[in-house]
Design a protein around this motif. Sequence first.
Motif, PDB file in Angstrom:
ATOM      1  N   GLN A   1       0.801  -1.122  -0.008  1.00 31.49           N
ATOM      2  CA  GLN A   1      -0.025  -0.102   0.159  1.00 31.49           C
ATOM      3  C   GLN A   1       0.834   1.359   0.131  1.00 31.49           C
ATOM      4  O   GLN A   1       1.753   1.407   0.904  1.00 31.49           O
ATOM      5  N   LYS A   2       0.740   1.969  -0.824  1.00 24.71           N
ATOM      6  CA  LYS A   2       1.426   3.265  -1.304  1.00 24.71           C
ATOM      7  C   LYS A   2       0.985   4.259  -0.122  1.00 24.71           C
ATOM      8  O   LYS A   2      -0.265   4.679  -0.339  1.00 24.71           O
ATOM      9  N   GLU A   3       1.739   5.131   0.614  1.00 32.21           N
ATOM     10  CA  GLU A   3       1.553   6.054   1.316  1.00 32.21           C
ATOM     11  C   GLU A   3       1.579   7.464   0.421  1.00 32.21           C
ATOM     12  O   GLU A   3       2.343   7.749  -0.348  1.00 32.21           O
ATOM     13  N   GLU A   4       0.376   8.269   0.392  1.00 31.99           N
ATOM     14  CA  GLU A   4       0.338   9.576  -0.157  1.00 31.99           C
ATOM     15  C   GLU A   4       1.222  10.592   0.636  1.00 31.99           C
ATOM     16  O   GLU A   4       0.994  10.770   1.747  1.00 31.99           O
ATOM     17  N   PHE A   5       1.817  11.448  -0.239  1.00 36.88           N
ATOM     18  CA  PHE A   5       2.426  12.483   0.333  1.00 36.88           C
ATOM     19  C   PHE A   5       1.471  13.781   0.110  1.00 36.88           C
ATOM     20  O   PHE A   5       1.055  14.300  -0.831  1.00 36.88           O
ATOM     21  N   ILE A   6       1.236  14.350   1.288  1.00 37.30           N
ATOM     22  CA  ILE A   6       0.622  15.839   1.211  1.00 37.30           C
ATOM     23  C   ILE A   6       1.379  16.795   1.728  1.00 37.30           C
ATOM     24  O   ILE A   6       2.154  16.837   2.631  1.00 37.30           O
ATOM     25  N   LYS A   7       1.371  17.720   0.473  1.00 39.26           N
ATOM     26  CA  LYS A   7       2.284  18.960   0.688  1.00 39.26           C
ATOM     27  C   LYS A   7       1.853  19.711   2.141  1.00 39.26           C
ATOM     28  O   LYS A   7       0.660  20.273   1.851  1.00 39.26           O
ATOM     29  N   PRO A   8       2.845  20.104   2.962  1.00 41.17           N
ATOM     30  CA  PRO A   8       2.434  20.947   3.956  1.00 41.17           C
ATOM     31  C   PRO A   8       2.288  22.498   3.570  1.00 41.17           C
ATOM     32  O   PRO A   8       2.764  22.774   2.507  1.00 41.17           O
ATOM     33  N   SER A   9       1.384  23.200   4.375  1.00 38.00           N
ATOM     34  CA  SER A   9       1.410  24.435   4.016  1.00 38.00           C
ATOM     35  C   SER A   9       2.773  25.210   4.305  1.00 38.00           C
ATOM     36  O   SER A   9       3.536  24.813   4.889  1.00 38.00           O
ATOM     37  N   PHE A  10       2.855  26.354   3.766  1.00 38.12           N
ATOM     38  CA  PHE A  10       4.060  27.203   3.993  1.00 38.12           C
ATOM     39  C   PHE A  10       4.560  27.461   5.516  1.00 38.12           C
ATOM     40  O   PHE A  10       5.785  27.212   5.846  1.00 38.12           O
ATOM     41  N   MET A  11       3.485  27.709   6.122  1.00 38.02           N
ATOM     42  CA  MET A  11       3.727  28.187   7.912  1.00 38.02           C
ATOM     43  C   MET A  11       4.084  26.959   8.541  1.00 38.02           C
ATOM     44  O   MET A  11       5.111  26.953   9.202  1.00 38.02           O
ATOM     45  N   SER A  12       3.362  25.925   8.216  1.00 33.74           N
ATOM     46  CA  SER A  12       3.929  24.598   8.969  1.00 33.74           C
ATOM     47  C   SER A  12       5.245  24.069   8.411  1.00 33.74           C
ATOM     48  O   SER A  12       6.043  23.641   9.258  1.00 33.74           O
ATOM     49  N   ALA A  13       5.618  24.310   7.076  1.00 29.79           N
ATOM     50  CA  ALA A  13       6.972  23.881   6.654  1.00 29.79           C
ATOM     51  C   ALA A  13       7.954  24.763   7.299  1.00 29.79           C
ATOM     52  O   ALA A  13       8.980  24.356   7.700  1.00 29.79           O
ATOM     53  N   TYR A  14       7.668  26.124   7.308  1.00 29.46           N
ATOM     54  CA  TYR A  14       8.582  26.955   7.960  1.00 29.46           C
ATOM     55  C   TYR A  14       8.774  26.708   9.429  1.00 29.46           C
ATOM     56  O   TYR A  14       9.967  26.765   9.854  1.00 29.46           O
ATOM     57  N   ARG A  15       7.586  26.590  10.483  1.00 28.40           N
ATOM     58  CA  ARG A  15       7.924  26.128  11.730  1.00 28.40           C
ATOM     59  C   ARG A  15       8.892  24.814  11.830  1.00 28.40           C
ATOM     60  O   ARG A  15       9.605  24.830  12.818  1.00 28.40           O
ATOM     61  N   GLU A  16       8.485  23.868  11.170  1.00 30.24           N
ATOM     62  CA  GLU A  16       9.404  22.732  11.211  1.00 30.24           C
ATOM     63  C   GLU A  16      10.821  23.081  10.665  1.00 30.24           C
ATOM     64  O   GLU A  16      11.533  22.409  11.519  1.00 30.24           O
ATOM     65  N   PHE A  17      11.038  23.823  10.083  1.00 29.07           N
ATOM     66  CA  PHE A  17      12.390  24.448   9.304  1.00 29.07           C
ATOM     67  C   PHE A  17      13.170  25.066  10.530  1.00 29.07           C
ATOM     68  O   PHE A  17      14.208  24.745  10.973  1.00 29.07           O
ATOM     69  N   ARG A  18      12.148  26.089  11.237  1.00 25.95           N
ATOM     70  CA  ARG A  18      13.075  26.901  12.014  1.00 25.95           C
ATOM     71  C   ARG A  18      13.113  26.203  13.579  1.00 25.95           C
ATOM     72  O   ARG A  18      14.051  26.407  14.179  1.00 25.95           O
ATOM     73  N   ARG A  19      12.263  24.749  13.742  1.00 27.05           N
ATOM     74  CA  ARG A  19      12.460  24.203  15.013  1.00 27.05           C
ATOM     75  C   ARG A  19      13.833  23.340  14.583  1.00 27.05           C
ATOM     76  O   ARG A  19      14.573  22.889  15.617  1.00 27.05           O
ATOM     77  N   LYS A  20      14.221  22.980  13.335  1.00 27.84           N
ATOM     78  CA  LYS A  20      15.653  22.108  13.068  1.00 27.84           C
ATOM     79  C   LYS A  20      16.694  23.036  12.863  1.00 27.84           C
ATOM     80  O   LYS A  20      17.583  22.456  13.261  1.00 27.84           O
TER      81      LYS A  20
END
Length: 170
Positions: free
Chosen positions: A1-20
């Motif tokens: 079963q193939k897992e679907e990739f959901i593109k995150p919103s800009f703000m959630s991607a930015y928050r994740e990036f700033r956390r790392k």
Amino acid sequence: QKEEFIKPSFMSAYREFRRKFVIFTNFEIITFSFKHESPEIAYNFLTWIIKDANNYIKNIDVEKALNSMDFLEATLYQSRNIELQKLISALMQQEIQTITLSKRSENFAFDIIDPPYIPEERVFPKRTFLVIVSGFLSVFLAISLVVILNYLNSSPLQFWRSIIAITYKN
């Protein structure tokens, strides 16, 4: 079963990036840190960030120096005052030094003291520490529960019923 990739919103991607990705500034020393599941990706990312930041600052400074040189050259030819011409020549010399340094040096903006590296040991989370702490915590909770039940001299079922009765009474 193939897992679907959901593109995150800009703000959630930015928050994740700033956390790392963290930048620590201390007087004239800047430390970049990037946490990732793969140490190779973190290493490649930090190397890319340092190289790109150097190039970005170098391009801005060279562009400013070239614009200043154009202005200073035009002013030098228009000026008849010897003292002013000497001052303009000194300013042009500074701009030429900036341009020369940018061509000669790979690390224009940042002098790298400690380059990015791939750690030999895992940094976070420390599994042994987590196992020991959770073991002590579970033993502490089990002993506390036994002491409370013994103090109340009741079975666990009666204990929970009394808690529920107290909660609904208030």
